[in-house]
Design a protein around this motif. Structure first.
Motif, PDB file in Angstrom:
ATOM      1  N   LEU A  49       0.482  -0.939   0.135  1.00 59.40           N
ATOM      2  CA  LEU A  49       0.133  -0.189   0.036  1.00 59.40           C
ATOM      3  C   LEU A  49       0.680   1.438   0.319  1.00 59.40           C
ATOM      4  N   LEU A  50       0.623   2.170  -1.429  1.00 58.86           N
ATOM      5  CA  LEU A  50       1.028   3.408  -1.332  1.00 58.86           C
ATOM      6  C   LEU A  50       0.763   4.242  -0.651  1.00 58.86           C
ATOM      7  N   GLY A  51      -0.778   4.575   0.152  1.00 57.10           N
ATOM      8  CA  GLY A  51      -1.120   5.922   0.221  1.00 57.10           C
ATOM      9  C   GLY A  51      -2.460   5.957  -0.293  1.00 57.10           C
ATOM     10  N   LYS A  52      -3.205   7.179   0.167  1.00 56.90           N
ATOM     11  CA  LYS A  52      -4.250   7.246  -0.964  1.00 56.90           C
ATOM     12  C   LYS A  52      -4.701   7.207  -2.163  1.00 56.90           C
ATOM     13  N   ALA A  53      -5.764   7.526  -2.062  1.00 52.67           N
ATOM     14  CA  ALA A  53      -6.375   7.896  -3.787  1.00 52.67           C
ATOM     15  C   ALA A  53      -5.589   8.440  -4.709  1.00 52.67           C
ATOM     16  N   LEU A  60       2.439   8.754  -7.132  1.00 48.06           N
ATOM     17  CA  LEU A  60       3.635   9.978  -7.771  1.00 48.06           C
ATOM     18  C   LEU A  60       4.306   9.550  -6.280  1.00 48.06           C
ATOM     19  N   MET A  61       4.523   8.950  -5.669  1.00 48.87           N
ATOM     20  CA  MET A  61       5.404   9.346  -4.282  1.00 48.87           C
ATOM     21  C   MET A  61       7.094   8.152  -4.523  1.00 48.87           C
ATOM     22  N   GLY A  80       6.104   1.398 -16.244  1.00 48.49           N
ATOM     23  CA  GLY A  80       4.630   1.727 -17.609  1.00 48.49           C
ATOM     24  C   GLY A  80       4.553   2.009 -17.916  1.00 48.49           C
ATOM     25  N   TYR A  81       3.728   3.724 -18.437  1.00 50.27           N
ATOM     26  CA  TYR A  81       3.383   4.553 -18.646  1.00 50.27           C
ATOM     27  C   TYR A  81       2.632   5.154 -17.668  1.00 50.27           C
ATOM     28  N   GLY A  82       3.315   6.553 -18.074  1.00 58.59           N
ATOM     29  CA  GLY A  82       2.117   7.286 -17.227  1.00 58.59           C
ATOM     30  C   GLY A  82       3.301   7.284 -16.363  1.00 58.59           C
ATOM     31  N   PHE A  83       2.416   8.153 -14.779  1.00 54.57           N
ATOM     32  CA  PHE A  83       2.499   8.525 -13.500  1.00 54.57           C
ATOM     33  C   PHE A  83       4.098   8.319 -13.812  1.00 54.57           C
ATOM     34  N   LEU A  84       5.086   8.394 -13.187  1.00 49.23           N
ATOM     35  CA  LEU A  84       7.089   8.051 -13.560  1.00 49.23           C
ATOM     36  C   LEU A  84       7.616   7.335 -15.001  1.00 49.23           C
ATOM     37  N   VAL A  89      14.179  11.997 -12.883  1.00 46.77           N
ATOM     38  CA  VAL A  89      14.788  12.526 -11.120  1.00 46.77           C
ATOM     39  C   VAL A  89      14.741  10.686 -10.043  1.00 46.77           C
ATOM     40  N   PHE A  90      13.344  10.229 -11.352  1.00 50.74           N
ATOM     41  CA  PHE A  90      13.323   9.158 -11.099  1.00 50.74           C
ATOM     42  C   PHE A  90      14.225   8.103 -10.965  1.00 50.74           C
TER      43      PHE A  90
END
Length: 492
Positions: A49-53, A60-61, A80-84, A89-90
């Motif tokens: 689990l990363l966090g809230k919705a 993005l964390m 994947g694609y999208g997000f990071l 930097v990531f």
């Protein structure tokens, strides 16, 4: 590489996991609280689990994702694609943590993530580019001078942009100040960078992209093209491979140009080089996407190459197992993106629960999705439900299989863009191959889809009436029935 964390959600997370499983690699899912029961979470070997919705509190964390990878002892991270996925930097943080980033090196992401930097990187490789300026501007007076020089219409584009954000077509001088202001504002909101530049607007072009693949040993190949001209608000919605307009000569030239672009930034892994093709079959470099594309399945189907498998192999420092001469196009594939949007209401997002969700099946049909019947559609993420792909020996066969799959795909509880996909695949311009990026603007309207549905209902009603009348004109003879009481009765 024995374990991979997939830093994503939904259909792309599942798609990556399936290849990893095929390769004997364990997977780790990450999820937000709203995705707790999502298929990608249940499919993975482990889940964190990363966090809230909201994605800003979950997907993005960066630090939370890295912590999850370390806790589960993952060897690699696939974004994947999208997000990071295109965040330099990531990628750098992943590498510095001692975990393998399954994607290109940070410097390639950084260079190609900025359209102006990308143009500068390929300048010495003799690759055609759309006329325009090579620097960011915010001065409207200067913009007017540049526009007069290259001629209207012009295109204002966000330097750090993508997905049509921060992009404005300007037809004349009077529109320029307002459109410039809007483009800068949108780019700032979307990317935190309001830099924009100007280039000549290529009227009614086709959008062609070339899939490239490179290893760490200097080997670079292209896996031919994808036609991505059916777009809505500069966002691709229907893609196919190969393109119906490319000749072998143009295909070869575009493929070689794409390889040059990849070499210009020392690229490794899977990437896509995008071009515009004008009415005279002249092509121009547009940008490079440094990740797996949403539409990658059509390339996989016509080449027989699993692109995710290749990404993982390259990340493991393996050499490509084939050369350009080993690759060829076999058959035709079409992909329709299915969104939880209402095509009859300006494609507004449709939020609700999938009361009915029946997947299409059949020869040549592939469905990449991340939902199940009974699931709610979260409001926090992209509304794409799935990617529906049809493959055939010919384009005509692929189109017919796609139309049948759309009819077999049952989605109720939310609106979907299936009717829009059907509209496209049945349209004479699409069937003939005579279309460009203005397809939706020139041909689509909600009223036309309503008319299509009305006609389907009318035909269905006529068929029902015909069957009813036919059934009632047949003389019916009752079948002899056996009395269970009589048959079971015993005379005494």
């Amino acid at each position: 590489m024995k374990k991979i964390l997939i830093a994503n959600r939904g259909e792309i997370a599942l798609r990556i996991m399936r290849t990893a499983k095929k390769m004997g690699i364990k997977t780790v899912a990450v999820y937000s609280d709203v995705d707790r029961d999502a298929p990608h979470v249940k499919f993975a070997d482990e889940a964190v689990l990363l966090g809230k919705a909201p994605s800003s509190e979950s997907y993005l964390m960066m630090d939370k994702i890295l912590t999850a990878a370390k806790q589960t002892q993952a060897d690699g991270i696939h974004p994947g694609y999208g997000f990071l996925s295109e965040n330099a930097v990531f990628a750098k943080k992943v590498a510095e943590s001692g975990i393998t980033f399954i994607g290109p090196k940070p410097h390639a992401i950084e260079i190609m993530g900025n359209k102006l930097a990308a143009k500068e990187a390929v300048r010495d490789y003799n690759i055609p580019m759309v006329p325009g300026i090579d620097e960011a501007i915010t001065d409207v007076t200067l913009a007017v001078k540049i526009a007069k020089k290259i001629g209207f219409p012009i295109l204002i584009k966000a330097a750090a942009g993508g997905g049509g954000k921060g992009m404005r077509v300007v037809e004349n001088r009077e529109e320029l100040p307002e459109q410039m202001k809007r483009a800068i504002s949108e780019a700032t909101a979307a990317f935190g960078d309001g830099s924009v530049f100007i280039e000549k607007y290529v009227t009614s072009p086709r959008h062609i992209e070339i899939q490239v693949l490179a290893d760490n040993h200097g080997n670079v190949v292209h896996l031919f093209e994808r036609e991505c001209s059916i777009q809505r608000r500069h966002q691709k919605v229907v893609e196919e491979a190969p393109s119906v307009v490319l000749t072998p000569t143009i295909r070869k030239a575009m493929g070689e140009a794409a390889i040059k672009v990849a070499k210009a930034c020392d690229y490794v892994g899977v990437g896509t080089v995008e071009f515009l093709l004008d009415a005279n079959k002249e092509f121009y470099f547009l940008e490079m996407n440094t990740r797996l594309q949403v539409e990658h399945p059509v390339t996989e189907l016509i080449t027989g190459i699993d692109l995710v498998e290749q990404q993982i192999k390259v990340a493991r420092n393996e050499k490509l197992g084939f050369a350009q001469a080993d690759l060829s196009i076999q058959g035709h594939a079409i992909e329709v993106r299915v969104y939880a949007e209402d095509p009859l209401d300006n494609f507004l997002p449709s939020i609700g629960t999938l009361e009915t969700y029946i997947r299409p099946e059949g020869k040549g049909i592939r469905l990449d999705d991340g939902f199940e019947e009974g699931m709610a559609i979260p409001i926090y993420y992209d509304p794409m439900l799935s990617k529906l792909i049809a493959y055939g020996a010919t384009r005509e066969e692929a189109i017919q299989r796609m139309l049948q799959a759309i009819d077999d795909y049952k989605i109720r509880g939310v609106s979907s863009t299936l009717s829009f996909g059907k509209f496209v695949c049945e349209h004479p311009a699409f069937i003939s191959g005579n279309f460009d990026t203005q397809f939706v603007k020139n041909y689509y309207s909600a009223d036309k889809v309503r008319d299509l549905r009305s006609e389907e209902r009318r035909v269905a009603a006529l068929i029902g009436l015909h069957l009813f009348v036919k059934n009632n004109t047949v003389v019916k003879v009752p079948k002899p029935q056996t009395s269970h009481w009589k048959a079971n009765r015993k005379d005494t």
